[in-house]
Design a protein around this motif. Sequence first.
Motif, PDB file in Angstrom:
ATOM      1  N   SER A 167       0.875  -1.117   0.060  1.00 40.17           N
ATOM      2  CA  SER A 167      -0.069   0.099   0.068  1.00 40.17           C
ATOM      3  C   SER A 167       0.954   1.321  -0.004  1.00 40.17           C
ATOM      4  O   SER A 167       2.194   1.351   0.317  1.00 40.17           O
ATOM      5  N   PHE A 168       0.318   2.418  -0.130  1.00 40.81           N
ATOM      6  CA  PHE A 168       1.048   3.543  -0.363  1.00 40.81           C
ATOM      7  C   PHE A 168       1.585   3.876   0.987  1.00 40.81           C
ATOM      8  O   PHE A 168       2.805   4.469   1.318  1.00 40.81           O
ATOM      9  N   TYR A 169       0.926   3.591   2.115  1.00 46.99           N
ATOM     10  CA  TYR A 169       1.289   3.930   3.495  1.00 46.99           C
ATOM     11  C   TYR A 169       2.479   2.906   3.845  1.00 46.99           C
ATOM     12  O   TYR A 169       3.350   3.399   4.637  1.00 46.99           O
ATOM     13  N   GLN A 170       2.437   1.752   3.386  1.00 50.67           N
ATOM     14  CA  GLN A 170       3.585   0.634   3.806  1.00 50.67           C
ATOM     15  C   GLN A 170       4.777   1.284   3.126  1.00 50.67           C
ATOM     16  O   GLN A 170       5.956   1.270   3.720  1.00 50.67           O
ATOM     17  N   LEU A 171       4.699   1.622   1.748  1.00 49.48           N
ATOM     18  CA  LEU A 171       5.864   2.461   1.223  1.00 49.48           C
ATOM     19  C   LEU A 171       6.357   3.541   1.742  1.00 49.48           C
ATOM     20  O   LEU A 171       7.581   3.650   2.071  1.00 49.48           O
ATOM     21  N   TYR A 172       5.601   4.356   2.374  1.00 51.14           N
ATOM     22  CA  TYR A 172       5.883   5.698   3.102  1.00 51.14           C
ATOM     23  C   TYR A 172       6.550   5.102   4.280  1.00 51.14           C
ATOM     24  O   TYR A 172       7.674   5.763   4.655  1.00 51.14           O
ATOM     25  N   LYS A 173       6.093   4.163   5.164  1.00 51.29           N
ATOM     26  CA  LYS A 173       6.674   3.949   6.129  1.00 51.29           C
ATOM     27  C   LYS A 173       8.088   3.382   6.256  1.00 51.29           C
ATOM     28  O   LYS A 173       9.078   3.754   6.946  1.00 51.29           O
ATOM     29  N   GLU A 174       8.245   2.581   5.178  1.00 58.06           N
ATOM     30  CA  GLU A 174       9.541   2.076   4.743  1.00 58.06           C
ATOM     31  C   GLU A 174      10.650   3.065   4.426  1.00 58.06           C
ATOM     32  O   GLU A 174      11.721   3.015   4.992  1.00 58.06           O
ATOM     33  N   ILE A 175      10.219   3.811   3.423  1.00 57.74           N
ATOM     34  CA  ILE A 175      11.011   5.082   3.060  1.00 57.74           C
ATOM     35  C   ILE A 175      11.181   5.865   4.196  1.00 57.74           C
ATOM     36  O   ILE A 175      12.362   6.506   4.242  1.00 57.74           O
ATOM     37  N   ARG A 176      10.338   6.257   4.946  1.00 57.64           N
ATOM     38  CA  ARG A 176      10.571   7.003   6.153  1.00 57.64           C
ATOM     39  C   ARG A 176      11.500   6.666   7.175  1.00 57.64           C
ATOM     40  O   ARG A 176      12.217   7.129   7.425  1.00 57.64           O
ATOM     41  N   ALA A 177      11.621   5.170   7.324  1.00 57.34           N
ATOM     42  CA  ALA A 177      12.488   4.419   8.218  1.00 57.34           C
ATOM     43  C   ALA A 177      13.899   4.754   7.706  1.00 57.34           C
ATOM     44  O   ALA A 177      14.955   4.822   8.215  1.00 57.34           O
ATOM     45  N   GLU A 178      13.930   4.388   6.535  1.00 57.49           N
ATOM     46  CA  GLU A 178      15.325   4.303   5.667  1.00 57.49           C
ATOM     47  C   GLU A 178      15.810   5.912   5.640  1.00 57.49           C
ATOM     48  O   GLU A 178      16.918   5.927   5.876  1.00 57.49           O
ATOM     49  N   HIS A 179      14.991   6.724   5.415  1.00 57.83           N
ATOM     50  CA  HIS A 179      15.430   8.267   5.525  1.00 57.83           C
ATOM     51  C   HIS A 179      15.887   8.478   6.981  1.00 57.83           C
ATOM     52  O   HIS A 179      16.913   9.288   7.130  1.00 57.83           O
ATOM     53  N   GLU A 180      15.312   8.063   7.965  1.00 63.45           N
ATOM     54  CA  GLU A 180      16.011   8.214   9.332  1.00 63.45           C
ATOM     55  C   GLU A 180      16.975   7.717   9.553  1.00 63.45           C
ATOM     56  O   GLU A 180      18.212   8.299  10.253  1.00 63.45           O
ATOM     57  N   GLN A 181      17.479   6.360   9.056  1.00 61.15           N
ATOM     58  CA  GLN A 181      18.760   5.619   9.241  1.00 61.15           C
ATOM     59  C   GLN A 181      19.601   6.634   8.532  1.00 61.15           C
ATOM     60  O   GLN A 181      20.606   6.626   9.013  1.00 61.15           O
ATOM     61  N   MET A 182      19.278   7.021   7.328  1.00 59.51           N
ATOM     62  CA  MET A 182      20.405   7.771   6.427  1.00 59.51           C
ATOM     63  C   MET A 182      20.704   9.078   7.364  1.00 59.51           C
ATOM     64  O   MET A 182      21.980   9.376   7.096  1.00 59.51           O
ATOM     65  N   THR A 183      19.863   9.596   7.663  1.00 63.96           N
ATOM     66  CA  THR A 183      19.984  10.961   8.224  1.00 63.96           C
ATOM     67  C   THR A 183      20.881  10.959   9.517  1.00 63.96           C
ATOM     68  O   THR A 183      21.852  11.795   9.815  1.00 63.96           O
TER      69      THR A 183
END
Length: 71
Positions: A47-63
């Motif tokens: 779902s779009f929300y699942q994709l968002y959660k995954e990308i948000r988590a990856e972004h937090e890790q990279m940041t």
Amino acid sequence: LPVIPEEMMVLHGFSDRRLDELLRQLRKNKAPVALKAVLTQSNCEWSFYQLYKEIRAEHEQMTATENLDSV
């Protein structure tokens, strides 16, 4: 459905070259989008929300990693 409180760009059908060019132009024109995703066979059924959660988590890790590297 949950509200997604931030901008997110989802891409599909870009060659590596075109994707690199798009990202370069976004940086050059100071039009950053923090959350970017490319649809793949692995995530196209999410779902779009699942994709968002995954990308948000990856972004937090990279940041977090970037912040540690700059210290």
